[in-house]
Design an enzyme around this catalytic site. Structure first.
Site, PDB file in Angstrom:
ATOM      1  N   ASP A  21       0.875  -1.177   0.000  1.00 22.16           N
ATOM      2  CA  ASP A  21       0.000   0.000   0.000  1.00 22.16           C
ATOM      3  C   ASP A  21       0.908   1.221   0.000  1.00 22.16           C
ATOM      4  OD1 ASP A  21      -3.224   0.369   0.692  1.00 22.16           O
ATOM      5  OD2 ASP A  21      -1.997   2.141   1.120  1.00 22.16           O
ATOM      6  N   ASP A  47      -7.295  -3.571  -5.939  1.00 16.59           N
ATOM      7  CA  ASP A  47      -8.508  -3.128  -5.232  1.00 16.59           C
ATOM      8  C   ASP A  47      -8.341  -1.611  -5.076  1.00 16.59           C
ATOM      9  OD1 ASP A  47     -10.952  -3.505  -3.913  1.00 16.59           O
ATOM     10  OD2 ASP A  47      -9.960  -3.524  -1.963  1.00 16.59           O
ATOM     11  N   CYS A  50     -15.209  -0.061  -4.930  1.00 16.58           N
ATOM     12  CA  CYS A  50     -16.470  -0.079  -4.184  1.00 16.58           C
ATOM     13  C   CYS A  50     -17.256   1.180  -4.558  1.00 16.58           C
ATOM     14  CB  CYS A  50     -16.228  -0.183  -2.678  1.00 16.58           C
ATOM     15  SG  CYS A  50     -15.202   1.112  -2.004  1.00 16.58           S
TER      16      CYS A  50
HETATM   17  C1  LIG Z   1     -10.054   0.171  -1.274  1.00 19.95           C
HETATM   18  S1  LIG Z   1      -8.673   0.421  -0.301  1.00 19.95           S
HETATM   19  C2  LIG Z   1      -8.004  -1.192  -0.181  1.00 19.95           C
HETATM   20  C3  LIG Z   1      -8.727  -2.120   0.744  1.00 19.95           C
HETATM   21  C4  LIG Z   1      -7.997  -3.443   0.890  1.00 19.95           C
HETATM   22  N1  LIG Z   1      -7.810  -4.066  -0.392  1.00 19.95           N
HETATM   23  C5  LIG Z   1      -8.703  -4.407   1.800  1.00 19.95           C
HETATM   24  O1  LIG Z   1      -9.386  -5.313   1.349  1.00 19.95           O
HETATM   25  O2  LIG Z   1      -8.534  -4.288   3.024  1.00 19.95           O
HETATM   26  C6  LIG Z   1      -7.576   1.190  -1.406  1.00 19.95           C
HETATM   27  C7  LIG Z   1      -6.160   1.350  -0.892  1.00 19.95           C
HETATM   28  O3  LIG Z   1      -5.363   1.858  -1.960  1.00 19.95           O
HETATM   29  C8  LIG Z   1      -4.315   2.603  -1.388  1.00 19.95           C
HETATM   30  N2  LIG Z   1      -3.721   3.401  -2.474  1.00 19.95           N
HETATM   31  C9  LIG Z   1      -4.090   4.605  -2.945  1.00 19.95           C
HETATM   32  N3  LIG Z   1      -3.291   4.985  -3.957  1.00 19.95           N
HETATM   33  C10 LIG Z   1      -2.390   3.994  -4.130  1.00 19.95           C
HETATM   34  C11 LIG Z   1      -1.274   3.789  -4.989  1.00 19.95           C
HETATM   35  N4  LIG Z   1      -0.927   4.711  -5.888  1.00 19.95           N
HETATM   36  N5  LIG Z   1      -0.566   2.652  -4.874  1.00 19.95           N
HETATM   37  C12 LIG Z   1      -0.880   1.724  -3.936  1.00 19.95           C
HETATM   38  N6  LIG Z   1      -1.921   1.872  -3.087  1.00 19.95           N
HETATM   39  C13 LIG Z   1      -2.659   2.981  -3.186  1.00 19.95           C
HETATM   40  C14 LIG Z   1      -4.993   3.370  -0.286  1.00 19.95           C
HETATM   41  O4  LIG Z   1      -4.054   3.790   0.687  1.00 19.95           O
HETATM   42  C15 LIG Z   1      -5.986   2.330   0.249  1.00 19.95           C
HETATM   43  O5  LIG Z   1      -5.461   1.670   1.364  1.00 19.95           O
END
Ligand SMILES: C[S@@+](CC[C@H](N)C(=O)[O-])C[C@H]1O[C@@H](n2cnc3c(N)ncnc32)[C@H](O)[C@@H]1O
Length: 546
Positions: free
Chosen positions: A137, A182, A235
């Site tokens: 992340d 995700d 989502c």
């Molecule tokens: C929908 S949440 C993920 C939920 C997780 N998959 C779960 O099931 O617990 C999206 C995540 O993407 C991360 N995020 C945002 N931009 C990102 C990037 N450029 N690269 C990696 N992660 C990123 C955010 O910090 C967040 O934690």
């Protein structure tokens, strides 16, 4: 609740849903549903139902192998089984993407936007300890919860990173069999579950999210092996972040197709008609977007989600990761892990765990620390053989953390020296990293593998994640209380527990005195240290019952 929804959102949904709009709106007044997923690394649904008094009311989530609905009042987060990692509390629709990812034991899997780790723990359960999970992340704070959830679930074959996808792509080019994206999104599907998402909606504008999603997906494509799968999920309901994102991806990546998802369980088809006009796709590829998936809260028991399965052309290279142990035969020493493999960027606090650094295999310590090592010159084998009680304190004067681990591991768990993976020391901490990982030089590493112990006070201390990744049968010493017994709760709160010596179950050849794996209903909840009729509590502060 309906009154709190932004007008702009309502108008957009009316246009999107047509005749289904009224049903959709009434879902906001329906009670929300709650889900948990049994951790198959520890036990299966049937075994949990036999253990749990409340499980009778749990109903299966139709699309998730180990998913169950529970009733609102049950508070499964306040049960010792939660602290034993027997389940993860997860919104039922959020269980769908990993079910579509077709993860098999032995796969190399990347969870690119993983925090706080719900889907990563689901992937780990499907890997069953074989293969690799790289879970990442880009938000540093959020990787703390991610690492904790991986450790609570007892995952042994994961590496936790805190990186931008652009930094990962050159290190892991075409490396993964499966990738979950995700994606960060505008969260429209979560308004019912979490009203704070409504306030965030304007800030996380659909346009801003879709730019991020495109960039993340493109880097994911570069890391996928030929024949591999990406599952893209959000989502949110907005076509800009869903069908239009997939259309743009297909236009840019001719070697990918949409693998159609069977629309069962009340799942609805994605909408090729919403794919937008900004990208040029031939009719067949555009139509294939109907094979993506929309989860609507008025059609299923769960919140709003979208998912697409993207398959890369080419022969599937079914990669069976070499899970042979290379840490038990004396082949791996600190010297095999030169500085170049160690952490790395000065801005990375998480990887600079501890103040000592392993240099050329030797842990440089100050004179004080060094004096704590005894001058025992017995061979490693002699020491390990004699080392199954807590009176064992000796290590060679120049022992580095890896050597200390090798000398001590079988005082904690039988077979520890044969566990698959590579031993790595970051500072004073020892990790077992899944075999075959490329060097992680220059990356922000939160966990280099399974964190098993820390060298300190002239000896190896077993870590809490080591406890959580063990089975009771592996432990040299264990004690077990039922989840209803007061000792369990008192232990989880950090108290010292007085016990009869006969309660400590000891493997043949070991004494009662030393590290004891404390279990509830047969599953570990932490380490204690037994001596003189009491178990001193070794649960780290951040893991205690609050
Ligand atoms: C929908 S949440 C993920 C939920 C997780 N998959 C779960 O099931 O617990 C999206 C995540 O993407 C991360 N995020 C945002 N931009 C990102 C990037 N450029 N690269 C990696 N992660 C990123 C955010 O910090 C967040 O934690």
């Amino acid at each position: 609740m309906i009154g709190n929804l932004p007008r702009k959102f309502i108008e957009k949904m009316e246009k999107l849903l047509g005749t289904e709009f009224d049903n959709f709106m009434s879902s906001y007044d329906a009670p929300r549903v709650y889900g948990l997923r049994i951790n198959r690394l520890k036990l299966n649904v049937q075994q949990w139902k036999e253990l749990s008094s409340k499980s009778g009311e749990a109903r299966p989530v139709p699309w998730a192998e180990d998913g169950l609905y529970y009733n609102e009042g049950e508070r499964p987060g306040k049960h010792p089984h939660y602290h034993a990692g027997l389940y993860y509390i997860q919104e039922p629709s959020a269980m769908a993407p990993v079910e579509l990812l077709d993860v098999q034991p032995g796969h190399r899997v990347l969870d690119l936007c993983a925090a706080p780790g719900g889907k990563s723990t689901q992937i780990a359960a499907k890997l069953q300890g074989s293969g690799v999970l790289v879970t990442n992340d880009n938000a540093k704070e959020r990787t703390k919860a991610l690492a904790k959830n991986i450790e609570l679930a007892g995952v042994r074959n994961a590496v936790v990173l805190n990186e931008e996808p652009a930094a990962l792509a050159p290190v892991f080019t075409e490396w993964f069999d499966r990738i979950l994206v995700d994606a960060p999104c505008s969260g429209e599907g979560m308004f019912r579950k979490d009203e704070t998402m409504i306030a965030d909606w304007e800030k996380h504008s659909v346009e801003r999210c879709s730019v991020m999603q495109r960039d993340i997906l493109n880097h994911a494509a570069a890391m996928l092996s030929p024949g591999g799968l990406i599952v893209y999920s959000t989502c949110t309901f907005s076509p800009e972040e869903n069908e239009q994102q997939i259309a743009a991806f297909l236009a840019q990546h001719e070697d990918f197709i949409v693998e159609a998802v069977p629309h069962r369980f009340g799942w609805a088809a994605g909408r090729a008609d919403l794919a937008g006009e900004n990208v040029q796709l031939d009719a067949k590829r555009q139509q294939s977007i109907n094979g993506t998936l929309r989860l609507w809260p008025h059609r299923i028991e769960g919140e709003g989600h979208y998912a697409a399965v993207l398959k890369r052309a080419g022969k599937t290279l079914t990669i069976t990761v070499n899970n042979k142990a290379d840490n038990g035969e004396g082949k791996v020493s600190g010297a095999d892990f030169p500085e170049a493999h160690l952490p790395i960027r000065s801005k990375t606090k998480a990887v600079n765990e501890g103040t000592n650094r392993l240099r050329g295999g030797i842990l440089k310590r100050n004179g004080d620390n060094r004096e704590k090592y005894s001058n025992d010159r017995r061979s490693s084998k002699q020491q390990a053989a004699g080392g199954r009680d807590s009176s064992f304190r000796s290590a060679p004067e120049d022992a580095n953390p890896i050597e200390l681990w090798r000398l001590s591991a079988e005082q904690f768990a039988s077979g520890a020296l044969n566990w698959p993976g590579k031993l790595i020391a970051y500072g004073s901490r020892v990790y077992i990293q899944p075999a075959d990982m490329p060097p992680l030089d220059g990356l922000r590493v939160v966990r280099a593998g399974w964190y098993v112990g820390e060298a300190g006070r002239g000896r190896m201390e077993p870590s809490h994640p080591l406890a959580m990744g063990l089975t009771r049968g592996e432990a040299i010493r264990s004690v077990n209380w039922s989840s209803a017994e007061t000792q369990t709760l008192r232990f989880l709160k950090g108290e010292t527990i007085f016990v009869e010596e006969s309660e400590i179950i000891v493997q043949e050849g070991a004494t009662n005195k030393g590290y004891v794996l404390v279990c509830t209903d047969g599953y570990p909840i932490g380490w204690g240290k037994y001596a003189g009729g009491m178990i001193k509590n070794e649960l780290p502060a951040g893991w205690r019952w609050m």
